[in-house]
Design an enzyme around this catalytic site. Structure first.
Site, PDB file in Angstrom:
ATOM      1  N   GLY A  59       0.630  -1.193  -0.020  1.00 34.04           N
ATOM      2  CA  GLY A  59       0.017   0.197   0.173  1.00 34.04           C
ATOM      3  C   GLY A  59       0.906   1.400  -0.156  1.00 34.04           C
ATOM      4  O   GLY A  59       1.916   1.337  -0.664  1.00 34.04           O
ATOM      5  N   SER A  60       0.500   2.146   0.689  1.00 33.87           N
ATOM      6  CA  SER A  60       0.965   3.637   0.512  1.00 33.87           C
ATOM      7  C   SER A  60       2.399   3.770   1.210  1.00 33.87           C
ATOM      8  O   SER A  60       3.170   4.766   1.122  1.00 33.87           O
ATOM      9  CB  SER A  60       0.074   4.788   1.224  1.00 33.87           C
ATOM     10  OG  SER A  60      -1.262   4.808   0.214  1.00 33.87           O
ATOM     11  N   THR A  61       2.833   2.745   2.162  1.00 36.99           N
ATOM     12  CA  THR A  61       4.240   2.725   2.507  1.00 36.99           C
ATOM     13  C   THR A  61       5.330   2.603   1.370  1.00 36.99           C
ATOM     14  O   THR A  61       6.523   3.230   1.631  1.00 36.99           O
ATOM     15  CB  THR A  61       4.426   1.597   3.423  1.00 36.99           C
ATOM     16  OG1 THR A  61       4.161   0.471   2.766  1.00 36.99           O
ATOM     17  CG2 THR A  61       3.625   1.633   4.642  1.00 36.99           C
ATOM     18  N   MET A  62       4.825   2.143   0.184  1.00 37.47           N
ATOM     19  CA  MET A  62       5.481   2.252  -0.869  1.00 37.47           C
ATOM     20  C   MET A  62       6.083   3.792  -1.546  1.00 37.47           C
ATOM     21  O   MET A  62       6.944   3.825  -2.163  1.00 37.47           O
ATOM     22  CB  MET A  62       4.855   1.477  -2.047  1.00 37.47           C
ATOM     23  CG  MET A  62       5.943   1.152  -3.389  1.00 37.47           C
ATOM     24  SD  MET A  62       7.374   0.178  -2.715  1.00 37.47           S
ATOM     25  CE  MET A  62       7.008  -1.005  -1.932  1.00 37.47           C
TER      26      MET A  62
END
Length: 624
Positions: free
Chosen positions: A349-352
């Site tokens: 998810g958005s940790t990327m």
């Protein structure tokens, strides 16, 4: 014609009686006369006993007789001598060259050997607190041939071993000389069996593995089987180091196969080497406790967390909830044994987005203040429309990370291009094993850039279409925290000999430089805005420390490859203190039932783990 029987008798007389030729002749004539044979037989006998050419003319009959007798004695003596020589050679060969074999064969008649594992080495945490030890535990065995009433014996033994009578009876009915009835039993059970004093039933002490902290770090430590070999976790990975050589227990037996004079001595008894971990029991306990409370509060399926030193790659904690007790591992479902932080993958998810931002800054195509149009919350790629949780128009790169804009991330990816994006994600270690010293590590997955469609590239920018393991994700963020170096994570920092001397000490290992110090500093400042009052990770903020972090939320894939409608993974990734990072932390919550955003579910757990760890390690917030 002389009958065969008559010829045989004549030969016996000739060889054994030793008479002279005239005596032999008269004996034969008397025999023929008595038997009524005709005169032609006399010619045959005369021919057989014709001695005229065998001796000189001056020999008398007595001398001829003595000469023949001596000759026979010599031949008989030679025959006996040869026999004795053969016997001597055989005896010499057997006693000298086959001595060891004969000794072994003889010992098999009265000595019985039992192979047992040596005492296994101890597993310590980083403060030399014991996490796995070896203690002597009783085991019950039987010599079936020595047991008279097998059925009655089985009934008596079964009630103490808590097994069925039929199970014990089958073992006692074996045609083997030795069978185990039950190994590593309770001391009270062994005491009760010894009091029965049943011939052929014996109790012996064996080294058995024990885990004094029960479920603490059980997925990391693992466990051993009944024979002392590691089956899971570090027990399996470092099995050859922890296990010493086997030793042999000797028991003598009489002619009836009954054992006596048992010995506790060993031929090859030894102790395995000890290992010292980077794990800290107290930090591990903090994490497991907080994860348990998080799972209960948000009605999640499970959760796991990693605490890591950014500058060295040392793992201070790797916690799971729910856990299991390795002392009784076979009473738990095998899925509990798995170290999910290493073996399982998920879409991050958005940790990327922080790694995408790092790639953008490293490329020098933009800076933290570069502006991107975020399409007011909806952006179409092909036949798919990408949405943001809130509509945004123009956002800077820093604001895209702060507000976690999917559309802004896609726009950054389009600027970088597929090839450069792919190279940078690989440089951060995604889709490649970290080679952590732990079994069954997953690779993760990332398609090569030549296979990406515009939609694939867009999805990867906000953490979909790529799968990672938790250890890959926290190792990657450590490269940002420490100034740009990708470190190799590890669990074991020292190997000790049986007497406690250091055999090997591991030093931190830099895999490669991923980004520059300048880029790392810029990303750290951007990540601080995520935990500000306007960021998605504000619930991870600490009063006394500056925190860098990033939220992550992703939908889970079903077995058919499509996304599940209501199943999510919530995560929070970060490090602290921001200006001089000492610990990096990742929290992953699987299938939360109440809420699903990473900032809502995982961020509070990150905050509590970070605070307790910082206080325990006495880390100050330098540079705040």
């Amino acid at each position: 014609m002389v009958p065969k029987k008559g010829i045989f008798r004549i030969l016996i007389v000739y060889l054994c009686a030793g008479f002279d030729a005239h005596a032999n002749e008269s004996k034969v004539l008397e025999y023929n006369a008595h038997s009524g044979q005709d005169a032609s037989q006399k010619n045959i006998i005369d021919h057989l006993f014709d001695q005229s050419n065998r001796y000189p003319s001056n020999y008398t009959g007595t001398q001829a007789h003595l000469h023949a007798m001596k000759r026979r004695i010599r031949w008989i003596g030679l025959a006996f001598g040869l026999c004795l020589l053969i016997i001597f050679v055989k005896a010499f060969y057997t006693q000298v060259y086959k001595k060891e074999w004969l000794s072994n064969e003889a010992s098999k008649q009265y000595i019985e050997y039992f192979r047992s594992p040596a005492k296994r080495g101890i597993i310590y945490d980083r403060q030399l607190r014991e996490m796995a030890v070896t203690i002597d535990s009783p085991s019950v065995f039987a010599h079936p041939s020595q047991i008279q009433n097998k059925k009655q014996t089985a009934q008596k033994i079964a009630q103490h071993l808590k097994q069925s009578t039929q199970t014990i009876l089958q073992k006692l009915s074996s045609d083997k000389g030795f069978v185990w009835l039950k190994r590593l039993i309770d001391p009270r059970q062994s005491s009760a069996i010894e009091k029965l004093k049943i011939p052929g039933i014996n109790v012996v002490l064996e080294p058995g593995r024990a885990y004094p902290n029960k479920s603490l770090a059980s997925q990391i430590i693992g466990f051993t089987g009944i024979d002392g070999n590691g089956l899971e976790g570090l027990e399996y990975y470092y099995n050859s180091t922890l296990a010493g050589k086997q030793f042999i227990t000797e028991t003598k037996k009489d002619a009836f196969g009954r054992g006596f004079l048992p010995t506790d001595g060993s031929v090859h008894k030894s102790v395995g080497q000890h290992i010292v971990l980077t794990l800290d029991q107290k930090i591990q306990y903090f994490c497991e406790t907080i994860l348990g409370e998080t799972v209960a509060e948000y009605e999640a399926k499970s959760a796991y967390a990693i605490v890591m030193r950014p500058d060295s790659g040392k793992i201070l904690a790797m916690a799971h909830y729910p856990s299991f007790n390795p002392n009784i591992f076979n009473t738990f479902n095998a899925s509990r044994w798995r170290n999910k932080a290493v073996t399982d993958t998920f879409e991050p998810g958005s940790t990327m987005k922080i790694f995408l931002a790092a790639a953008a800054l490293e490329s020098k195509k933009c800076d933290p203040n570069s502006i991107f149009f975020c399409e007011n919350g909806a952006y179409t790629i092909g036949n798919k429309t990408i949405h943001d949780s809130h509509p945004y128009s123009w956002l800077s790169l820093q604001q895209i990370i702060q507000h976690s804009s999917n559309i802004g991330a896609v726009k950054i990816g389009e600027l970088l291009g597929a090839k450069y994006m792919y190279q940078m994600l690989k440089a951060f270690g995604f889709a490649t094993k970290t080679d952590i010293d732990c079994p069954a590590e997953a690779n993760g997955s990332l398609m090569t850039d030549d296979l990406w469609t515009p939609l694939d590239q867009g999805a990867i920018c906000f953490g979909h279409g790529i799968s990672v393991s938790a250890i890959q994700l926290v190792t990657a963020v450590c490269a940002i925290a420490n100034g740009g170096n990708l470190m190799k994570p590890y669990f074991v920092k020292k190997i000790l000999s049986a007497d406690g001397k250091i055999i090997h000490e591991r030093a931190p290992q830099v895999v490669r430089r991923v980004i520059s110090q300048k880029t790392a500093d810029q990303i750290r400042r951007i990540m601080q805005t995520v935990v500000s009052s306007e960021g998605t990770g504000k619930k991870a903020a600490l009063d006394s420390y500056n925190v860098c972090g990033k939220t992550g939320t992703s939908r889970k894939l079903k077995s058919d490859g499509t996304y599940a409608r209501n199943l999510y993974i919530a995560s929070f990734l970060g490090f602290v203190p921001a200006n001089k990072p000492e610990i990096a932390i990742l929290v992953v919550v699987d299938e939360p039932g109440k809420g699903y955003y990473g900032g809502q579910v995982a961020a509070p757990a990150f905050k509590r783990i970070a605070y307790k760890t910082l206080q325990y390690l006495s880390i100050s917030n330098e540079g705040k």
